[in-house]
Design an enzyme around this catalytic site. Structure first.
Site, PDB file in Angstrom:
ATOM      1  N   HIS A   1      19.067  -1.996  -2.912  1.00 22.80           N
ATOM      2  CA  HIS A   1      19.015  -3.383  -2.216  1.00 22.80           C
ATOM      3  C   HIS A   1      17.846  -3.980  -2.909  1.00 22.80           C
ATOM      4  O   HIS A   1      17.944  -5.111  -3.168  1.00 22.80           O
ATOM      5  CB  HIS A   1      18.684  -3.015  -0.949  1.00 22.80           C
ATOM      6  CG  HIS A   1      17.530  -1.914  -0.576  1.00 22.80           C
ATOM      7  ND1 HIS A   1      17.850  -0.795  -1.025  1.00 22.80           N
ATOM      8  CD2 HIS A   1      16.335  -2.225   0.344  1.00 22.80           C
ATOM      9  CE1 HIS A   1      16.686  -0.104  -0.419  1.00 22.80           C
ATOM     10  NE2 HIS A   1      15.825  -0.755   0.148  1.00 22.80           N
TER      11      HIS A   1
ATOM     12  N   ASP B   1      15.652   7.211   2.409  1.00 24.66           N
ATOM     13  CA  ASP B   1      16.503   7.533   1.221  1.00 24.66           C
ATOM     14  C   ASP B   1      17.519   8.857   1.308  1.00 24.66           C
ATOM     15  O   ASP B   1      18.800   8.976   1.300  1.00 24.66           O
ATOM     16  CB  ASP B   1      15.913   7.716  -0.202  1.00 24.66           C
ATOM     17  CG  ASP B   1      15.494   6.275  -0.757  1.00 24.66           C
ATOM     18  OD1 ASP B   1      15.723   5.472  -0.086  1.00 24.66           O
ATOM     19  OD2 ASP B   1      14.717   6.292  -1.901  1.00 24.66           O
TER      20      ASP B   1
ATOM     21  N   HIS C   1       0.876  -1.344   0.036  1.00 21.99           N
ATOM     22  CA  HIS C   1       0.025  -0.100   0.157  1.00 21.99           C
ATOM     23  C   HIS C   1       0.946   1.347   0.009  1.00 21.99           C
ATOM     24  O   HIS C   1       0.471   2.243   0.080  1.00 21.99           O
ATOM     25  CB  HIS C   1      -0.744   0.028   1.231  1.00 21.99           C
ATOM     26  CG  HIS C   1      -1.921  -1.161   1.195  1.00 21.99           C
ATOM     27  ND1 HIS C   1      -1.764  -2.547   1.401  1.00 21.99           N
ATOM     28  CD2 HIS C   1      -3.303  -0.949   1.035  1.00 21.99           C
ATOM     29  CE1 HIS C   1      -2.697  -3.172   1.269  1.00 21.99           C
ATOM     30  NE2 HIS C   1      -3.853  -2.318   1.076  1.00 21.99           N
ATOM     31  N   ASN C   2       2.290   1.101  -0.224  1.00 21.16           N
ATOM     32  CA  ASN C   2       3.170   2.080  -0.055  1.00 21.16           C
ATOM     33  C   ASN C   2       3.344   2.833  -1.444  1.00 21.16           C
ATOM     34  O   ASN C   2       3.789   1.975  -2.289  1.00 21.16           O
ATOM     35  CB  ASN C   2       4.664   1.631   0.587  1.00 21.16           C
ATOM     36  CG  ASN C   2       5.518   2.722   0.589  1.00 21.16           C
ATOM     37  OD1 ASN C   2       5.817   3.347  -0.438  1.00 21.16           O
ATOM     38  ND2 ASN C   2       6.540   2.709   1.599  1.00 21.16           N
TER      39      ASN C   2
ATOM     40  N   ASP D   1       9.862  -6.681   1.598  1.00 21.40           N
ATOM     41  CA  ASP D   1       9.817  -6.194   3.065  1.00 21.40           C
ATOM     42  C   ASP D   1      11.320  -5.848   3.172  1.00 21.40           C
ATOM     43  O   ASP D   1      12.226  -6.426   2.709  1.00 21.40           O
ATOM     44  CB  ASP D   1       9.550  -7.164   4.152  1.00 21.40           C
ATOM     45  CG  ASP D   1       9.484  -6.450   5.552  1.00 21.40           C
ATOM     46  OD1 ASP D   1       8.514  -5.668   5.600  1.00 21.40           O
ATOM     47  OD2 ASP D   1      10.189  -6.593   6.544  1.00 21.40           O
TER      48      ASP D   1
ATOM     49  N   LYS E   1       6.999   2.580  -2.776  1.00 22.34           N
ATOM     50  CA  LYS E   1       7.237   1.070  -3.022  1.00 22.34           C
ATOM     51  C   LYS E   1       6.939   0.532  -4.404  1.00 22.34           C
ATOM     52  O   LYS E   1       7.586  -0.097  -5.142  1.00 22.34           O
ATOM     53  CB  LYS E   1       7.296   0.328  -1.770  1.00 22.34           C
ATOM     54  CG  LYS E   1       7.714  -1.168  -1.908  1.00 22.34           C
ATOM     55  CD  LYS E   1       7.416  -1.699  -0.670  1.00 22.34           C
ATOM     56  CE  LYS E   1       8.421  -1.280   0.501  1.00 22.34           C
ATOM     57  NZ  LYS E   1       8.461  -2.035   1.589  1.00 22.34           N
TER      58      LYS E   1
END
Length: 209
Positions: free
Chosen positions: A195, A163, A14-15, A74, A18
């Site tokens: 990452h 960030d 829900h981000n 995650d 991301k």
């Protein structure tokens, strides 16, 4: 043998930050995706003790709810001097309003309390765990990390989360100062620096090529 990923899938997040990165990573492979938020899926409780466990929880919940393959991430910032915090609690440090300014200030405050001012005292890494889950319960899991240092004050307004606080090794700019292509662009255009990009490249080798 890893199971091949095909369209359509659910991105179990829900981000919005991301989601944008994950869609950009999937785009070259023409994988159609909707987010859990767009589908109105509930966010499961993240009860895992590791990034991998929480990614698996989110992916399986979305796969079961939507009846299709789900892709979950995650990830978080791990600060050595803070004994690995915020780690799996990285998002929770930002509070219910997802205010990462508060979270970054908390990290800086804790580092100063420990007299951690020199770069070698501010070592950190971003970690990411990716999980693909199918409705039959099958999963494929991948991990990536990038090492660097925590800087202060935060720099840049690109990216999201922590960030602006993180400068990867070998660079003079933070993730917050990098374009999307610099941060997580895949070869040949980018270096696959972040990452999440590093984890995704292993996923792509296993499940997309």
């Amino acid at each position: 043998m890893p199971r091949r990923l095909t369209s359509p899938i659910v991105i179990a997040t829900h981000n919005p930050g991301k989601l944008a990165e994950m869609r950009e990573l999937l785009a070259p492979y023409r994988i159609e995706a909707q987010s859990a938020g767009e589908l109105g899926l509930a966010e499961p409780e993240e009860t895992g003790k590791t990034f991998a466990e929480n990614a698996r929880i989110k992916a399986l919940a979305a796969a079961n709810a939507a009846g299709r393959t789900a892709f979950a991430d995650d990830s978080g910032l791990v600060v050595d001097t803070l004994n690995g915090e915020p780690g799996i609690y990285s998002a929770r440090w930002a509070g219910p309003n997802k205010d990462f300014g508060i979270a970054m200030n908390r990290i800086q405050t804790l580092l100063i309390e420990r007299s951690a001012k020199a770069p070698e005292q501010r070592r950190a890494h971003f970690a990411a765990a990716l999980c693909l889950a199918w409705p039959d319960g099958h999963t494929e899991e991948f991990a990536g990390r990038v090492d660097g240092v925590v800087v202060w004050p935060p720099r840049g307004d690109k990216g999201f989360g922590y960030d602006p606080l993180f400068k990867p090794d070998g660079f003079d700019t933070t993730f917050g100062e990098m374009s999307a292509e610099q941060k997580h662009g895949l070869p040949p255009k980018g270096q696959g620096l972040s990452h999440r990009a590093r984890a995704f490249m292993t996923l792509a080798d296993a499940c997309l090529r």
